[in-house]
Write a protein that holds these residues in place. Structure first.
Motif, PDB file in Angstrom:
ATOM      1  N   ALA A 127      55.903  16.267  33.166  1.00 46.06           N
ATOM      2  CA  ALA A 127      55.928  17.987  33.295  1.00 46.06           C
ATOM      3  C   ALA A 127      56.080  18.626  31.374  1.00 46.06           C
ATOM      4  O   ALA A 127      55.368  19.664  31.755  1.00 46.06           O
ATOM      5  CB  ALA A 127      57.259  18.314  33.529  1.00 46.06           C
ATOM      6  N   GLN A 128      56.591  17.522  30.657  1.00 44.56           N
ATOM      7  CA  GLN A 128      56.771  17.990  29.238  1.00 44.56           C
ATOM      8  C   GLN A 128      55.445  17.754  28.591  1.00 44.56           C
ATOM      9  O   GLN A 128      55.008  18.904  27.822  1.00 44.56           O
ATOM     10  CB  GLN A 128      57.822  16.952  28.501  1.00 44.56           C
ATOM     11  N   PHE A 129      54.941  16.623  28.886  1.00 45.87           N
ATOM     12  CA  PHE A 129      53.321  16.848  28.934  1.00 45.87           C
ATOM     13  C   PHE A 129      52.520  17.760  28.271  1.00 45.87           C
ATOM     14  O   PHE A 129      51.834  18.753  28.193  1.00 45.87           O
ATOM     15  CB  PHE A 129      52.448  15.373  28.625  1.00 45.87           C
ATOM     16  N   LEU A 130      52.329  18.177  30.384  1.00 44.26           N
ATOM     17  CA  LEU A 130      51.345  18.858  30.546  1.00 44.26           C
ATOM     18  C   LEU A 130      52.484  20.925  29.834  1.00 44.26           C
ATOM     19  O   LEU A 130      51.347  21.296  29.961  1.00 44.26           O
ATOM     20  CB  LEU A 130      52.126  19.871  32.079  1.00 44.26           C
ATOM     21  N   LEU A 131      53.465  20.956  30.118  1.00 43.05           N
ATOM     22  CA  LEU A 131      53.909  22.682  29.311  1.00 43.05           C
ATOM     23  C   LEU A 131      53.071  22.111  27.906  1.00 43.05           C
ATOM     24  O   LEU A 131      52.672  23.805  27.707  1.00 43.05           O
ATOM     25  CB  LEU A 131      55.372  23.011  29.159  1.00 43.05           C
ATOM     26  N   TYR A 132      53.303  21.190  26.959  1.00 42.71           N
ATOM     27  CA  TYR A 132      53.337  21.180  25.689  1.00 42.71           C
ATOM     28  C   TYR A 132      51.821  21.186  25.879  1.00 42.71           C
ATOM     29  O   TYR A 132      51.937  22.562  24.972  1.00 42.71           O
ATOM     30  CB  TYR A 132      53.367  20.007  24.983  1.00 42.71           C
ATOM     31  N   VAL A 133      50.527  20.963  26.266  1.00 44.59           N
ATOM     32  CA  VAL A 133      49.280  20.651  25.938  1.00 44.59           C
ATOM     33  C   VAL A 133      49.108  22.030  26.205  1.00 44.59           C
ATOM     34  O   VAL A 133      47.999  22.802  25.309  1.00 44.59           O
ATOM     35  CB  VAL A 133      48.442  19.668  26.276  1.00 44.59           C
ATOM     36  N   LYS A 134      49.953  22.725  27.513  1.00 37.88           N
ATOM     37  CA  LYS A 134      48.737  24.107  27.823  1.00 37.88           C
ATOM     38  C   LYS A 134      49.378  25.360  26.683  1.00 37.88           C
ATOM     39  O   LYS A 134      48.789  25.920  26.534  1.00 37.88           O
ATOM     40  CB  LYS A 134      49.622  24.383  29.027  1.00 37.88           C
ATOM     41  N   GLU A 135      50.445  25.343  25.556  1.00 38.57           N
ATOM     42  CA  GLU A 135      50.507  25.975  25.616  1.00 38.57           C
ATOM     43  C   GLU A 135      50.000  25.435  23.834  1.00 38.57           C
ATOM     44  O   GLU A 135      49.364  26.614  23.269  1.00 38.57           O
ATOM     45  CB  GLU A 135      52.376  25.514  24.895  1.00 38.57           C
ATOM     46  N   LEU A 136      49.768  24.140  23.625  1.00 33.18           N
ATOM     47  CA  LEU A 136      48.677  24.250  22.391  1.00 33.18           C
ATOM     48  C   LEU A 136      47.215  24.693  22.883  1.00 33.18           C
ATOM     49  O   LEU A 136      46.629  25.750  21.766  1.00 33.18           O
ATOM     50  CB  LEU A 136      48.919  22.660  22.426  1.00 33.18           C
ATOM     51  N   VAL A 137      46.746  25.143  24.013  1.00 33.66           N
ATOM     52  CA  VAL A 137      45.929  25.558  24.542  1.00 33.66           C
ATOM     53  C   VAL A 137      45.398  26.607  24.106  1.00 33.66           C
ATOM     54  O   VAL A 137      44.556  27.037  23.437  1.00 33.66           O
ATOM     55  CB  VAL A 137      44.832  25.110  25.562  1.00 33.66           C
ATOM     56  N   VAL A 146      46.163  14.669  34.620  1.00 35.40           N
ATOM     57  CA  VAL A 146      46.820  15.627  35.790  1.00 35.40           C
ATOM     58  C   VAL A 146      47.081  16.656  35.460  1.00 35.40           C
ATOM     59  O   VAL A 146      46.924  17.774  36.000  1.00 35.40           O
ATOM     60  CB  VAL A 146      48.535  15.260  36.120  1.00 35.40           C
ATOM     61  N   LEU A 147      46.541  16.471  33.614  1.00 33.37           N
ATOM     62  CA  LEU A 147      46.706  18.117  33.187  1.00 33.37           C
ATOM     63  C   LEU A 147      45.532  18.796  33.397  1.00 33.37           C
ATOM     64  O   LEU A 147      45.498  20.242  33.974  1.00 33.37           O
ATOM     65  CB  LEU A 147      46.836  17.882  31.283  1.00 33.37           C
ATOM     66  N   ALA A 148      44.370  17.804  33.874  1.00 30.42           N
ATOM     67  CA  ALA A 148      43.013  18.627  34.645  1.00 30.42           C
ATOM     68  C   ALA A 148      43.092  19.735  35.777  1.00 30.42           C
ATOM     69  O   ALA A 148      42.416  20.040  35.831  1.00 30.42           O
ATOM     70  CB  ALA A 148      41.891  17.755  34.540  1.00 30.42           C
TER      71      ALA A 148
END
Length: 274
Positions: A258-268, A33-35
């Protein structure tokens, strides 16, 4: 796998992109879903890319997505390939080679994994500090092409310590609890027996899965820096005394979306500015 095949695939893809991708991401079961968060996405089905295999597993869409994520140009594998699908290790890791040929130096790899560490709970996110290759093979077996990497690559820092520190600081800033641990890679497609889970724990494993290890070995061979994140989708066999199934894996990854999306976007954002 020949270098020419890597080069051909990279040239095919670079013609589709207007800009140079900076970070590569490999998204595991239920995490694709991140994509969907990427701005102005360019989507290319694996079947259209020269020499690319195709995904055969539920929860893996099977396309490359290029575009902007938090103002950083990324190339995302929405679905990966597994050794248990019948692909050779060359094929499983081919996309990592192509990413490197495209100029990508940083890789974020994610997976859904079974928790071995009994202090973990389904839905936890675990930063991978190291791995154990329990697959009985290695993607670098065979003749070595020095254009792709050295014959004997160092694996003492398979997962970048600097990236790991950034990930921990980012989690703290987001007030997000993350775990840390060692990922054990098995071939699958069977889930582990309770005895195999006890063995993995004895060896120092905290989570177990059927991917990631080959891609990380090849990324390090290519000189790329890696950050690994496991979503603990279920507790491994013998811990909760209940049967395991792929549907449970997908359900759990949906809950932490939701957690996963927020976290990975911030990491990017963080890694893209380094």
């Amino acid at each position: 796998m020949k270098y020419e095949q890597v080069k051909n695939a990279a040239e095919f893809l670079s013609e589709k992109f207007g800009n140079q991708p900076k970070i590569g991401l490999i998204l595991g079961s239920g995490l694709g879903v991140l994509a969907d968060e990427i701005e102005n996405p360019v989507k290319i089905p694996y079947s259209q890319i020269p020499d690319f295999p195709v995904s055969t597993v539920e929860g893996h869409v099977g396309q490359l997505v290029f575009g902007l994520l938090n103002d950083v140009y990324v190339l995302v594998m929405q679905g990966r390939f597994h050794f248990y699908e019948g692909y050779t290790m060359d094929k499983v890791t081919f996309p990592v080679r192509v990413m490197k040929e495209l100029g990508i130096e940083s890789l974020i790899v994610t997976n859904a994994a079974g928790g071995i560490n009994e202090s973990f709970s389904p839905g936890d996110l675990m930063l991978i500090t190291d791995h154990i290759n329990n697959m009985g093979t290695n993607p670098l077996i065979g003749p070595n092409d020095s254009r792709l990497g050295v014959r004997f690559p160092d694996m003492s820092e398979a997962y970048s310590k600097e990236y790991l520190n950034v990930a921990k600081q980012t989690a703290a800033r987001l007030n997000l609890q993350v775990r840390e641990g060692v990922y054990v890679g098995n071939t699958g497609p069977t889930y582990e027996t309770p005895a195999e889970v006890r063995l993995a724990r004895t060896l120092g494993g905290d989570a177990v899965g059927m991917s990631t290890v080959p891609e990380v070995i090849v990324a390090r061979h290519a000189g790329m820096r890696v950050l690994g994140i496991s979503c603990i989708s279920n507790m491994a066999a013998g811990i909760l005394d209940q049967p395991l199934n792929h549907e449970e894996v997908i359900e759990t990854t949906e809950k932490v979306r939701a957690q996963f999306l927020l976290y990975v976007k911030e990491l990017v954002s963080e890694l893209g500015s380094m």
